[in-house]
Design a protein around this motif. Structure first.
Motif, PDB file in Angstrom:
ATOM      1  N   PHE A 137     -38.620   5.039 -34.536  1.00  0.00           N
ATOM      2  CA  PHE A 137     -39.041   3.645 -34.495  1.00  0.00           C
ATOM      3  C   PHE A 137     -40.043   3.446 -33.367  1.00  0.00           C
ATOM      4  O   PHE A 137     -39.865   3.995 -32.271  1.00  0.00           O
ATOM      5  CB  PHE A 137     -37.851   2.724 -34.234  1.00  0.00           C
ATOM      6  N   ALA A 138     -41.056   2.635 -33.629  1.00  0.00           N
ATOM      7  CA  ALA A 138     -42.042   2.279 -32.606  1.00  0.00           C
ATOM      8  C   ALA A 138     -42.252   0.773 -32.622  1.00  0.00           C
ATOM      9  O   ALA A 138     -42.588   0.203 -33.669  1.00  0.00           O
ATOM     10  CB  ALA A 138     -43.364   2.989 -32.861  1.00  0.00           C
ATOM     11  N   GLY A 139     -42.027   0.136 -31.474  1.00  0.00           N
ATOM     12  CA  GLY A 139     -42.243  -1.293 -31.335  1.00  0.00           C
ATOM     13  C   GLY A 139     -43.020  -1.585 -30.068  1.00  0.00           C
ATOM     14  O   GLY A 139     -43.279  -0.685 -29.262  1.00  0.00           O
ATOM     15  N   PRO A 140     -43.395  -2.826 -29.844  1.00  0.00           N
ATOM     16  CA  PRO A 140     -44.128  -3.183 -28.625  1.00  0.00           C
ATOM     17  C   PRO A 140     -43.281  -2.934 -27.372  1.00  0.00           C
ATOM     18  O   PRO A 140     -42.279  -3.601 -27.155  1.00  0.00           O
ATOM     19  CB  PRO A 140     -44.410  -4.680 -28.807  1.00  0.00           C
ATOM     20  N   GLY A 141     -43.663  -1.917 -26.598  1.00  0.00           N
ATOM     21  CA  GLY A 141     -42.950  -1.621 -25.363  1.00  0.00           C
ATOM     22  C   GLY A 141     -41.625  -0.919 -25.515  1.00  0.00           C
ATOM     23  O   GLY A 141     -40.888  -0.772 -24.529  1.00  0.00           O
ATOM     24  N   VAL A 142     -41.323  -0.417 -26.693  1.00  0.00           N
ATOM     25  CA  VAL A 142     -40.028   0.235 -26.902  1.00  0.00           C
ATOM     26  C   VAL A 142     -40.131   1.209 -28.069  1.00  0.00           C
ATOM     27  O   VAL A 142     -40.868   0.987 -29.028  1.00  0.00           O
ATOM     28  CB  VAL A 142     -38.922  -0.814 -27.180  1.00  0.00           C
ATOM     29  N   VAL A 143     -39.397   2.329 -27.964  1.00  0.00           N
ATOM     30  CA  VAL A 143     -39.280   3.292 -29.061  1.00  0.00           C
ATOM     31  C   VAL A 143     -37.813   3.606 -29.286  1.00  0.00           C
ATOM     32  O   VAL A 143     -36.962   3.341 -28.429  1.00  0.00           O
ATOM     33  CB  VAL A 143     -40.053   4.598 -28.771  1.00  0.00           C
ATOM     34  N   GLY A 144     -37.519   4.184 -30.447  1.00  0.00           N
ATOM     35  CA  GLY A 144     -36.144   4.537 -30.753  1.00  0.00           C
ATOM     36  C   GLY A 144     -36.076   5.694 -31.729  1.00  0.00           C
ATOM     37  O   GLY A 144     -37.054   6.007 -32.424  1.00  0.00           O
ATOM     38  N   ALA A 145     -34.916   6.330 -31.786  1.00  0.00           N
ATOM     39  CA  ALA A 145     -34.664   7.412 -32.733  1.00  0.00           C
ATOM     40  C   ALA A 145     -33.212   7.318 -33.166  1.00  0.00           C
ATOM     41  O   ALA A 145     -32.324   7.053 -32.351  1.00  0.00           O
ATOM     42  CB  ALA A 145     -34.933   8.779 -32.103  1.00  0.00           C
ATOM     43  N   ALA A 146     -32.965   7.528 -34.459  1.00  0.00           N
ATOM     44  CA  ALA A 146     -31.605   7.448 -34.997  1.00  0.00           C
ATOM     45  C   ALA A 146     -31.306   8.649 -35.873  1.00  0.00           C
ATOM     46  O   ALA A 146     -32.164   9.117 -36.630  1.00  0.00           O
ATOM     47  CB  ALA A 146     -31.427   6.158 -35.795  1.00  0.00           C
ATOM     48  N   HIS A 147     -30.071   9.133 -35.744  1.00  0.00           N
ATOM     49  CA  HIS A 147     -29.538  10.218 -36.573  1.00  0.00           C
ATOM     50  C   HIS A 147     -28.725   9.554 -37.680  1.00  0.00           C
ATOM     51  O   HIS A 147     -27.694   8.948 -37.427  1.00  0.00           O
ATOM     52  CB  HIS A 147     -28.663  11.128 -35.699  1.00  0.00           C
ATOM     53  N   ALA A 148     -29.225   9.638 -38.919  1.00  0.00           N
ATOM     54  CA  ALA A 148     -28.620   8.890 -40.015  1.00  0.00           C
ATOM     55  C   ALA A 148     -28.167   9.813 -41.134  1.00  0.00           C
ATOM     56  O   ALA A 148     -28.837   9.953 -42.161  1.00  0.00           O
ATOM     57  CB  ALA A 148     -29.608   7.847 -40.544  1.00  0.00           C
ATOM     58  N   GLY A 149     -27.012  10.449 -40.947  1.00  0.00           N
ATOM     59  CA  GLY A 149     -26.329  11.060 -42.071  1.00  0.00           C
ATOM     60  C   GLY A 149     -25.745   9.933 -42.910  1.00  0.00           C
ATOM     61  O   GLY A 149     -25.838   8.754 -42.554  1.00  0.00           O
TER      62      GLY A 149
END
Length: 274
Positions: A131-143
């Motif tokens: 995920f990429a947003g203004p001023g923030v990123v994220g990552a998720a492990h989705a089994g």
């Protein structure tokens, strides 16, 4: 710890999100570009060639250290690898999470507002989402368990809280996972997603009996993830279309262990703010 260090070029075989997000550095590794396995390795380690990033799959610890160093150089920050448990906990990364010997709580997603700290999730058939947003990123492990329980929704909620952004401003990219033609599941997966097991016309959970005539389904993790992301207001969703089980020479696959009897390594999807 790196502080917005210039990144080396990712290996040409790695997957790079096809999004317009110049504020981030992101990629997903494949098997290529590491030092593990090989024909001269012990038999039990040959399935780990070459960029295994997992510490608990029987690899030489020194190989894992070098492989992770190469990923860190390519991302230009310090990737924080999680203790994944197929849950929905989201870890907001802090400097102490990147210290040697750090032992953060179990989590299946991470967010970061610090360019020095990269979010990283490891997979070998499960779906990684960046995920990429203004001023923030994220990552998720989705089994399928984490996906059904809401790990993607929890990640987006944490990003919105951390950066004050809305869902429409967040981009999502789906990395490589087991594809819908190969992911055979039972009625428990249908029930987890709220589908009726006796209703056989599910476009994302397609009924297909196995060779013994037992009721089984083919699950489309990409489609299930897209549906959930769209439901919470995300519109810029890209990626998907690979199958880790169908391309064992390029991707690590947990389920492929049953085919060749060799333990599979782990890949990672990694992202940081520039």
């Amino acid at each position: 710890m790196r502080n917005d260090a210039p990144a080396a070029a990712p290996h040409p075989d790695w997957l790079v999100p096809d999004w317009d997000a110049p504020q981030v550095q992101a990629f997903m590794t494949t098997r290529a570009g590491g030092v593990s396995g090989g024909f001269d390795a012990p038999a039990e380690q040959r399935g780990l060639a070459s960029l295994n990033l997992g510490r608990s799959v029987g690899d030489d610890p020194a190989h894992v250290v070098e492989n992770r160093r190469r990923v860190a150089a390519a991302i230009g920050g310090e990737p924080v690898f999680l203790k994944q448990v197929h849950g929905t906990t989201v870890l907001r990364l802090r400097a102490e999470h990147a210290l040697p010997g750090a032992d953060p709580e179990p989590a299946d997603a991470a967010i970061s507002t610090d360019p020095a700290l990269a979010c990283a999730v490891m997979v070998a058939d499960c779906l990684p989402v960046l995920f990429a947003g203004p001023g923030v990123v994220g990552a998720a492990h989705a089994g399928w368990r984490g996906l059904a329980a809401g790990v993607l929704e929890q990640t987006v909620a944490a990003m919105r809280e951390a950066a004050g952004c809305d869902g429409a401003s967040i981009r999502a990219w789906l990395g490589a996972c087991i594809g819908p033609a190969q992911f055979e599941v039972g009625a428990d997966v249908l029930e987890a997603f709220g589908a009726e097991p006796l209703h056989r016309d599910q476009p994302l959970l397609r009924f297909q009996p196995n060779a013994q005539g037992e009721p089984r389904w083919r699950a489309d993790l990409y489609g299930l993830a897209r549906r959930r992301l769209e439901a919470i207001g995300l519109h810029a969703i890209s990626g998907g279309g690979w199958c880790t089980l169908s391309e064992p020479s390029r991707f690590f696959s947990f389920r492929h262990e049953r085919v060749d009897g060799l333990r599979s390594g782990r890949m990672a999807a990694v992202i940081r703010l520039r």
